[in-house]
Design an enzyme around this catalytic site. Structure first.
Site, mmCIF file in Angstrom:
data_model
loop_
_atom_site.group_PDB
_atom_site.id
_atom_site.type_symbol
_atom_site.label_atom_id
_atom_site.label_comp_id
_atom_site.label_asym_id
_atom_site.label_seq_id
_atom_site.Cartn_x
_atom_site.Cartn_y
_atom_site.Cartn_z
ATOM 1 N N GLY A 127 0.791 -1.461 -0.196
ATOM 2 C CA GLY A 127 0.057 -0.070 0.169
ATOM 3 C C GLY A 127 0.992 1.161 -0.005
ATOM 4 O O GLY A 127 1.340 1.761 -1.170
ATOM 5 N N THR A 154 -10.025 3.366 -7.302
ATOM 6 C CA THR A 154 -10.985 4.076 -7.772
ATOM 7 C C THR A 154 -11.576 4.008 -9.020
ATOM 8 O O THR A 154 -10.598 3.862 -9.991
ATOM 9 C CB THR A 154 -10.594 5.567 -7.288
ATOM 10 O OG1 THR A 154 -10.272 5.701 -5.967
ATOM 11 C CG2 THR A 154 -11.550 6.738 -7.735
ATOM 12 N N ASP A 238 2.836 13.932 -7.894
ATOM 13 C CA ASP A 238 3.073 15.598 -7.493
ATOM 14 C C ASP A 238 2.105 16.051 -8.048
ATOM 15 O O ASP A 238 1.707 17.439 -7.461
ATOM 16 C CB ASP A 238 4.477 15.983 -8.005
ATOM 17 C CG ASP A 238 5.841 15.619 -7.334
ATOM 18 O OD1 ASP A 238 5.747 15.779 -6.118
ATOM 19 O OD2 ASP A 238 6.673 15.100 -8.045
ATOM 20 N N ILE A 335 -21.025 22.454 15.732
ATOM 21 C CA ILE A 335 -21.755 23.599 15.705
ATOM 22 C C ILE A 335 -23.306 23.291 15.519
ATOM 23 O O ILE A 335 -24.175 24.028 16.042
ATOM 24 C CB ILE A 335 -21.139 24.554 14.818
ATOM 25 C CG1 ILE A 335 -20.119 25.191 15.208
ATOM 26 C CG2 ILE A 335 -22.173 25.808 14.559
ATOM 27 C CD1 ILE A 335 -19.309 26.090 14.426
ATOM 28 N N GLU A 361 -3.816 8.324 -2.053
ATOM 29 C CA GLU A 361 -2.627 9.116 -2.517
ATOM 30 C C GLU A 361 -1.560 9.501 -1.630
ATOM 31 O O GLU A 361 -1.016 10.435 -1.813
ATOM 32 C CB GLU A 361 -3.155 10.593 -3.085
ATOM 33 C CG GLU A 361 -3.805 10.602 -4.135
ATOM 34 C CD GLU A 361 -3.287 9.869 -5.651
ATOM 35 O OE1 GLU A 361 -2.320 10.561 -6.101
ATOM 36 O OE2 GLU A 361 -3.303 8.661 -5.949
#
Ligand SMILES: Cc1cc2nc3c(=O)[nH]c(=O)nc-3n(C[C@H](O)[C@H](O)[C@H](O)COP(=O)(O)OP(=O)(O)OC[C@H]3O[C@@H](n4cnc5c(N)ncnc54)[C@H](O)[C@@H]3O)c2cc1C
Length: 380
Positions: A127, A154, A238, A335, A361
Site C-alpha cells: 500500500g 477508484t 506530485d 456547531i 494518494e
C-alpha cells in the site's frame, strides 16, 4: 488569480450550485450510485480534462485551473465533488508519458465524457510501499501477460481503462527499477473487478479490487519507457496530491459554509449561536485554517504549472488540507449540535468524505516522511 481563472472558478461554482441537487445526492449516496448524468454534463461544459491540451480534448490550462474546479465541486458537495474530480484519475500518466496515439485514443474520450479512467498502484500487500509489487507483467512475443491483484481502485467497477503499475523485470535491484506502466481496457479476458463495499464515505465513487489472470495486452500498451513506471508514478503523485488537497479544501470550505449559515439561524438561550463568542472563535479558527490550506494548495499547484516541482510543498499541502477538512467538518457537526449527526444536514457526510483525503494518494504519515526527507536532505 487572472480574470480567466476567476471566470473558471465562477463557472464551476455556478454549475455546482445549479446542478447538484440535494435530494438526488442523498439517494445516490444511499444507493452507492455514481452520478453519471452530472458527469456527462460536466464534461460537456469542459470541466473535465481542462488541463489537457486542445488537440487532446482539453483547453490547454494547467493544474491550477483544474484544482479551482475540484475545490468548487467539493465545496458544493463532498461526495459528488470527489466522484467527478476522479473520473480522469491517472490519465495524466498518459498525458505526460504516453505516445500521441495513446493520448488521442484515451484522453479525448475522457474529456468528452465517454471514458472513465482508473489508476491501479495499490496491492493487498503493498500500500504505502509500492517500491515492491506482486503484480507481474511478463513479456511474451508481442504482448505483456499480467497476473496479480490490485486493491482499493477508484472507479474500478466503472472505468473504461486502467493504468496499471506492474513488475516487469523480476530481477531488478532495487525492484522498483523494474516496474512499468501498462494500459488495460475494460472487458479484456482475465480481468475481474469486484466492488468493495460498504465503505465509510465517498459512496458515489466506485472502489474495487481488480484481479488479473493471464491478462494479455499488446506491447503498444506500454506507457513511456519500460522500467520507468515507478518514476512516472512519483511524478504523477506530485500532481494528483495537489488535486486531493483541493478536494479537502473544498470539503472543508463546504462544511464551514454550512456551519456559518446554521450559526446565524439557530437560537438557544434567547440568542443566535453566532452571538456566542465561543462560536465566533470556532469559526475564526476554521476560516484561518482553510485560508492557510488554500494558500499551500494554490502555491503547490502554481509551482507545478511553473515546472518548479517541489514534493515537500505538495505533501505539506495535501497533509495540511486533509487534516483541516477533517477538523473543520468535525467542528461543523459540533456547531450543528444533534442536527449535525443527522444525514439531512449534510455535514456528517462531509466529515465521512473528508477522511479519505488523509488516506489515499499517500497517507498523512507518508506525506510527513516526504517532508522530513526533504528537510534532512535525503531526497534523491
Ligand atoms: C476509498 C479508497 C480509494 C483508493 N483509491 C486508490 C486508487 O484509485 N488507486 C490506488 O492505487 N490506490 C487507491 N487507494 C489505496 C490507498 O492509496 C492506500 O490505501 C494507501 O496508500 C495506504 O495503503 P494501505 O491501505 O495498504 O495502508 P498501509 O500502507 O498498510 O498503512 C497502514 C498504516 O501504517 C502507516 N505507515 C505505513 N508505512 C509507514 C511508514 N513508512 N512510516 C509511517 N507510517 C507508515 C500508514 O500511514 C497507515 O497509517 C484507495 C484507498 C481507498 C480507501
Amino acid at each position: 488569480m487572472t480574470e480567466e481563472q476567476k471566470d473558471i472558478q465562477l463557472a464551476a461554482r455556478g454549475f455546482a450550485q445549479g446542478e447538484f441537487d440535494k435530494e438526488k445526492i442523498l439517494e445516490w449516496e444511499q444507493s452507492h450510485t455514481f452520478p453519471r448524468e452530472l458527469w456527462k454534463k460536466a464534461c460537456k461544459l469542459g470541466f473535465v480534462g481542462i488541463h489537457f491540451p486542445e488537440e487532446y480534448g482539453g483547453q490547454g490550462y494547467g493544474l491550477f485551473e483544474n484544482i479551482l474546479i475540484v475545490e468548487e465541486f467539493c465545496r458544493r458537495d463532498s461526495g459528488v465533488g470527489i466522484a467527478l474530480s476522479l473520473v480522469d484519475f491517472s490519465s495524466e500518466i498518459i498525458l505526460h508519458f504516453g505516445t500521441p496515439e495513446q493520448k488521442k485514443k484515451y484522453l479525448i474520450p475522457v474529456a468528452k465524457g465517454e471514458y472513465i479512467s482508473a489508476g491501479a498502484y495499490t496491492e493487498p500487500d503493498h500500500g504505502s510501499d509500492i517500491t515492491t509489487l506482486s503484480t507481474t507483467a511478463t513479456k511474451q512475443d508481442d504482448a505483456f501477460v499480467i497476473n496479480g491483484t490490485k486493491t482499493f481502485i477508484t472507479n474500478g467497477s466503472i472505468a473504461d481503462f486502467f493504468i496499471v503499475l506492474c513488475q516487469v523485470d523480476p530481477h531488478a535491484n532495487p525492484p522498483y527499477r523494474g516496474q512499468s506502466t501498462l494500459l488495460v481496457e475494460k472487458g479484456i479476458k482475465g480481468l475481474e473487478a469486484t466492488e468493495i463495499m460498504p465503505k465509510m464515505g465517498i459512496r458515489m465513487t466506485s472502489t474495487a479490487e481488480l484481479s488479473f489472470s493471464d491478462v494479455r495486452v499488446p506491447v503498444s500498451h506500454l506507457i513511456g519507457e519500460e522500467n520507468k513506471g515507478f518514476y512516472q508514478a512519483l511524478e504523477f503523485f506530485d500532481e494528483s496530491r495537489v488535486e486531493i488537497a483541493a478536494q479537502a479544501l473544498g470539503i472543508g470550505q463546504g462544511a464551514f459554509d454550512r456551519a456559518l449559515e446554521y450559526a446565524l439561524k439557530r437560537k438557544q438561550f434567547g440568542r443566535r449561536l453566532i452571538d456566542f463568542q465561543v462560536t465566533q472563535h470556532k469559526l475564526a479558527d476554521m476560516a484561518t485554517r482553510l485560508e492557510t490550506a488554500r494558500l499551500l494548495t494554490y502555491k503547490a499547484a502554481w509551482n507545478f504549472d511553473q515546472k518548479r516541482i517541489d514534493p515537500k510543498l505538495t505533501s505539506m499541502a495535501k497533509m495540511f488540507a486533509a487534516k483541516t477538512a477533517v477538523d473543520v467538518a468535525d467542528e461543523a457537526i459540533q456547531i450543528h449540535g444533534g442536527y449535525g449527526y443527522i444525514t439531512e444536514y449534510e455535514v456528517e457526510r462531509f466529515y465521512r468524505d473528508a477522511k479519505i483525503t488523509e488516506i489515499y494518494e499517500g497517507t498523512k504519515e507518508i506525506q510527513k516522511n516526504t517532508i522530513a526527507s526533504a528537510l534532512i536532505g535525503k531526497l534523491k
